[in-house]
Write a protein that holds these residues in place. Structure first.
Motif: not given
Length: 329
Positions: A79-92
């Motif tokens: 949720e916090l990463l989404a707030d930065t405006g990222l388009d995507a997160v790759l959580m390996l």
């Protein structure tokens, strides 16, 4: 924001992109400086902004005895990463097999081939690949070969001007009960998340019913004491809402106790929260978060119930002052 939990989930032909990499535990202000630069780089060129992160923490796999207490749940981190405006997160998924990948293989297969990186944004202490052999110099060498540039973001210093913002600093401050200072590093109050379970019910008998979190609650627990803070109930997705645009949960002012309850000779260390002025809540079985705003006092042993209740009333009054909550008429 897209969330991919396996490399194979990245769509074929994805990119071009600006990429950053890190554990991002707590998504503190040092992380935000790197993430913001990544988003800005992507926006300036019409690319996509992507963060690569890992679950569990690499040390939990490689050296479990040295693994730090997490600062956030995986859901809260996203949720916090989404707030930065990222388009995507790759959580390996971090596995023993992934730990053996060479820096070259990781950069080639993840950053270049899968994500189409045109720019990689990293902090000064970035390390990756087998035995953390890869660093910024490695990235620059591989970037010149694979077609991406590297942007190094300088360390940011905490309020004392002597230490850089880091997950380690946040944990140290939390462990010593300095939750105000930890909030300066994190950019928000620190939280612990867990399921509410039955306790000894002494608080209810005294007129201060508390929500007791399971002992396996997630989040570094502050030192013993009484704190002013908030109890956050689940949002629409069943996870306690973050302090963010995704916050759909209910946030209730609370007095939070951490410790063993020495007045009653308790032995089990607990985190429990009394929602100010509320005796009607039934939170058992709910997954909630408690957020620590300010430490009010250390844990004390009282000579009797009367002196304990007097102190609890004083704690509640002080909580209202700290949180800016009006006293009921």
């Amino acid at each position: 924001m897209h969330v991919w939990r396996e490399l194979s989930e990245v769509p074929p032909g994805f990119g071009p992109s600006a990429v950053t990499i890190g554990n991002f535990d707590g998504v503190h202000r040092g992380h935000l400086a790197v993430l913001d630069r990544t988003v800005q780089a992507a926006a300036a060129h019409g690319w996509r902004a992507v963060a690569i992160t890992f679950a569990p923490h690499p040390l939990a796999v490689l050296h479990p005895e040295r693994a730090p207490q997490p600062l956030s749940t995986v859901e809260h981190r996203l949720e916090l990463l989404a707030d930065t405006g990222l388009d995507a997160v790759l959580m390996l998924p971090f596995t023993a097999e992934l730990a053996q990948w060479s820096p070259r293989r990781f950069v080639q297969e993840v950053m270049a081939d899968a994500l189409g990186a045109h720019e990689v944004v990293v902090g000064s202490d970035t390390r990756f690949g087998r035995r953390n052999a890869g660093d910024i110099g490695t990235l620059r060498e591989l970037g010149s070969e694979l077609g991406f540039s590297v942007d190094e973001v300088a360390d940011r210093l905490a309020a004392d001007g002597a230490r850089r913002w880091s997950s380690t600093l946040a944990r140290e401050l939390i462990a010593s009960g300095e939750v105000l200072e930890a909030a300066d590093v994190l950019g928000r109050p620190h939280r612990v998340t867990g399921v509410v379970v039955h306790g000894d019910h002494r608080g209810r008998e005294l007129g201060f019913p508390t929500a007791n979190l399971t002992t396996d609650a997630i989040g570094a627990v502050p030192s013993d004491g009484v704190y002013a803070g908030w109890l956050v109930r689940p949002g629409e997705n069943g996870e306690p809402g973050a302090c963010s645009r995704h916050d759909t949960g209910e946030r209730l002012p609370a007095a939070i106790s951490v410790g063993t309850n020495p007045t009653f000779d308790g032995e089990e260390r607990r985190v429990e929260a009394y929602v100010l002025g509320r005796t009607d809540l039934d939170l058992y079985g709910e997954r909630v978060a408690v957020e620590f705003v300010e430490r009010l006092r250390p844990t004390l042993r009282f000579d009797g119930i009367e002196s304990l209740v007097d102190q609890m009333n004083a704690d509640v009054a002080r909580c209202r002052e700290v949180l800016g909550v009006n006293t009921p008429a």
